[in-house]
Motif scaffolding. Structure first.
Motif, PDB file in Angstrom:
ATOM      1  N   LEU A  53     -37.116   6.835   9.525  1.00 53.74           N
ATOM      2  CA  LEU A  53     -37.407   5.746   8.595  1.00 53.74           C
ATOM      3  C   LEU A  53     -38.599   6.099   7.711  1.00 53.74           C
ATOM      4  O   LEU A  53     -38.556   5.913   6.484  1.00 53.74           O
ATOM      5  N   VAL A  54     -39.663   6.591   8.324  1.00 51.57           N
ATOM      6  CA  VAL A  54     -40.875   6.940   7.563  1.00 51.57           C
ATOM      7  C   VAL A  54     -40.605   8.105   6.619  1.00 51.57           C
ATOM      8  O   VAL A  54     -41.036   8.089   5.448  1.00 51.57           O
ATOM      9  N   ILE A  55     -39.880   9.115   7.104  1.00 46.62           N
ATOM     10  CA  ILE A  55     -39.571  10.269   6.243  1.00 46.62           C
ATOM     11  C   ILE A  55     -38.726   9.845   5.052  1.00 46.62           C
ATOM     12  O   ILE A  55     -38.996  10.229   3.906  1.00 46.62           O
ATOM     13  N   ALA A  56     -37.696   9.043   5.304  1.00 42.78           N
ATOM     14  CA  ALA A  56     -36.829   8.582   4.222  1.00 42.78           C
ATOM     15  C   ALA A  56     -37.612   7.730   3.228  1.00 42.78           C
ATOM     16  O   ALA A  56     -37.408   7.818   2.007  1.00 42.78           O
ATOM     17  N   GLY A  57     -38.530   6.910   3.730  1.00 44.03           N
ATOM     18  CA  GLY A  57     -39.324   6.063   2.848  1.00 44.03           C
ATOM     19  C   GLY A  57     -40.295   6.843   1.997  1.00 44.03           C
ATOM     20  O   GLY A  57     -40.677   6.394   0.899  1.00 44.03           O
ATOM     21  N   SER A  58     -40.702   8.002   2.466  1.00 46.63           N
ATOM     22  CA  SER A  58     -41.655   8.828   1.721  1.00 46.63           C
ATOM     23  C   SER A  58     -40.958   9.776   0.753  1.00 46.63           C
ATOM     24  O   SER A  58     -41.555  10.199  -0.241  1.00 46.63           O
ATOM     25  N   ALA A  59     -39.699  10.118   1.047  1.00 49.88           N
ATOM     26  CA  ALA A  59     -38.989  11.116   0.235  1.00 49.88           C
ATOM     27  C   ALA A  59     -38.077  10.508  -0.813  1.00 49.88           C
ATOM     28  O   ALA A  59     -37.464  11.247  -1.588  1.00 49.88           O
ATOM     29  N   CYS A  60     -37.968   9.187  -0.880  1.00 48.29           N
ATOM     30  CA  CYS A  60     -36.999   8.561  -1.788  1.00 48.29           C
ATOM     31  C   CYS A  60     -37.540   8.442  -3.212  1.00 48.29           C
ATOM     32  O   CYS A  60     -38.701   8.762  -3.480  1.00 48.29           O
ATOM     33  N   SER A  61     -36.723   7.949  -4.104  1.00 44.01           N
ATOM     34  CA  SER A  61     -37.084   7.857  -5.519  1.00 44.01           C
ATOM     35  C   SER A  61     -38.084   6.741  -5.806  1.00 44.01           C
ATOM     36  O   SER A  61     -38.815   6.799  -6.792  1.00 44.01           O
ATOM     37  N   ASN A  62     -38.122   5.718  -4.962  1.00 47.45           N
ATOM     38  CA  ASN A  62     -39.027   4.588  -5.175  1.00 47.45           C
ATOM     39  C   ASN A  62     -39.704   4.227  -3.853  1.00 47.45           C
ATOM     40  O   ASN A  62     -39.356   3.239  -3.203  1.00 47.45           O
ATOM     41  N   PRO A  63     -40.734   5.011  -3.455  1.00 51.22           N
ATOM     42  CA  PRO A  63     -41.385   4.768  -2.160  1.00 51.22           C
ATOM     43  C   PRO A  63     -42.009   3.378  -2.040  1.00 51.22           C
ATOM     44  O   PRO A  63     -41.988   2.785  -0.956  1.00 51.22           O
ATOM     45  N   ASP A  64     -42.571   2.867  -3.123  1.00 46.91           N
ATOM     46  CA  ASP A  64     -43.191   1.537  -3.054  1.00 46.91           C
ATOM     47  C   ASP A  64     -42.173   0.480  -2.655  1.00 46.91           C
ATOM     48  O   ASP A  64     -42.442  -0.388  -1.814  1.00 46.91           O
TER      49      ASP A  64
END
Length: 435
Positions: free
Chosen positions: A90-101
């Protein structure tokens, strides 16, 4: 006024007590996660109180001061590992996506507020009494909500198509809450020996089942049916238990009016007779699978399906009506496998405790195992038809199951036969619960 006193007392009393007894803070946090007092009693509470945050800070401080509890998980180790693996994904996906905020605001942070207390819970649960307390707190909170919802329903204040509770979700989310509560109340009623507890549990059960019915959520109704079927298969094979079960079924059927029966029947129609809502769910599954295939490791990003819905042929901002493949689409295939393992391992490893003749240190362990299996099975099946990535009760139910696995596998007897918990047992010393 009662809501104000209740909330402030639990908030600040619970936070302060947590410094010395962090488990109390955990119970208050779980209660607030279900009740959502800032919404339930919005008319009497000051705005911006952040009551859950105050309790969470007290809980985390107390948990830290007490050495983060016990990390000897016994047979619950696989369940805890799967939860931590999902959290990492979850954390990795949230940091690597196009809109982390966007990802952190709408999915990573909210789910972390569930996963961290779950981790604290499994380290703090070291007795059967604590397991019972978590179960009763959840059941009573869900039962109270059911009472409120039933009052609103009979006063004509509920429209299922526009129903939302505290930002937790729509009628489908609420239905899943109540399905879990119905299973909890049923098995609490079966296991409780104290008369008032048994009456309380069986009194809450029809209230919660009725909410599922008038929510008009087909996924919720399907989940309730699955809970009933699984419960029948795993309840003790005694006439009194069958009698209570069939009486419960008759009560639920009596609460289902013509409109509910008609809505439930649409689940089983052929493809050519599916309504637009049902057809769109199949399209959502296909879109989620396509998204997962396009980025199998980290997905398109947490809470990102709504941002890309128009690229899959839906209106912009459309939410996918599914859970498991949505996890795969937004977080990647590893995250989906971890979360399925979290629930699946819990069910598989608890199943031997439900068998007649299986050894458990106390009959309550078998009853709690049955409750967890029935609740989670219904949830897992229904969640494929609903966007329930933010539903909190299933996580806590799984932790109750993990607590059963932990305590039974670490259970010991001294020379006089009195049970106690060993903090670090060897594999050779583990109890065979299937004998």
């Amino acid at each position: 006024m009662k809501g104000l006193i209740f909330t402030l007392l639990l908030t600040y009393g619970g936070a302060a007590t947590s410094l010395f007894k962090p488990f109390i803070g955990l119970l208050v946090y779980i209660a607030f996660a279900i009740l959502r007092p800032d919404y339930l009693w919005a008319h009497s509470l000051p705005q911006g109180g952040r009551y859950s945050l105050v309790v969470a800070l007290g809980l985390l401080m107390g948990w830290t001061l007490h050495g983060f509890g016990s990390w000897s998980f016994g047979r619950a180790k696989g369940v805890v590992t799967a939860m931590l693996g999902f959290w990492v994904c979850l954390v990795i996906a949230g940091s690597a996506c196009s809109n982390p905020d966007h990802a952190w605001r709408f999915m990573v942070e909210p789910l972390s507020k569930v996963l961290l207390p779950c981790l604290a819970a499994i380290t703090l649960i070291d007795s059967l009494e604590k397991l019972k307390q978590v179960t009763w707190v959840m059941a009573i909170c869900l039962g109270y909500l059911a009472l409120e919802f039933n009052q609103q329903y009979y006063q004509g204040q509920i429209n299922p198509n526009e129903w939302n509770f505290g930002g937790a979700g729509d009628n489908n989310f609420i239905a899943l809450y109540m399905v879990i509560g119905t299973a909890m109340a049923f098995f609490l009623g079966l296991e409780s020996k104290v008369r008032w507890q048994k009456l309380l549990a069986f009194g809450m059960m029809p209230l919660m089942a009725h909410v599922v019915l008038f929510s008009m959520s087909r996924g919720g109704m399907l989940a309730l049916a699955v809970v009933g079927l699984v419960s029948f298969l795993i309840i003790p094979k005694r006439p009194i238990h069958y009698g209570v079960f069939f009486l419960s079924i008759l009560i639920v059927l009596g609460l289902a009016g013509p409109s509910v029966q008609e809505e439930f029947a649409t689940i089983f129609v052929g493809d050519e007779n599916l309504d637009e809502s049902a057809k769109s769910r199949i399209d959502h599954w296909k879109a989620c699978i396509d998204a997962m295939v396009s980025d199998p490791l980290t997905g398109i990003g947490p809470a990102h399906f709504t941002l890309y819905a128009h690229e899959f042929g839906f209106t912009e901002g459309k939410m996918a009506h599914t859970t498991w493949v949505l996890y795969g689409a937004e977080l990647g295939a590893p995250a989906m496998l971890f979360i399925l393992s979290f629930y699946g391992l819990c069910i598989v490893r608890l199943w031997p405790y439900t068998r007649t003749g299986a050894f458990v240190p106390d009959p309550w362990y078998a009853g709690l195992a049955r409750m967890v299996i029935a609740s989670l099975t219904g949830f897992i099946i229904a969640a494929q038809f609903l966007p329930s990535t933010g539903v909190e009760p299933p996580f806590y139910v799984a932790i109750i199951g993990a607590g059963v696995l932990k305590l039974v596998s670490l259970h010991r007897w001294d020379e006089e036969g009195a049970p106690y918990i060993s903090e670090a047992p060897s594999e050779a010393d583990e109890v065979d619960v299937t004998t």
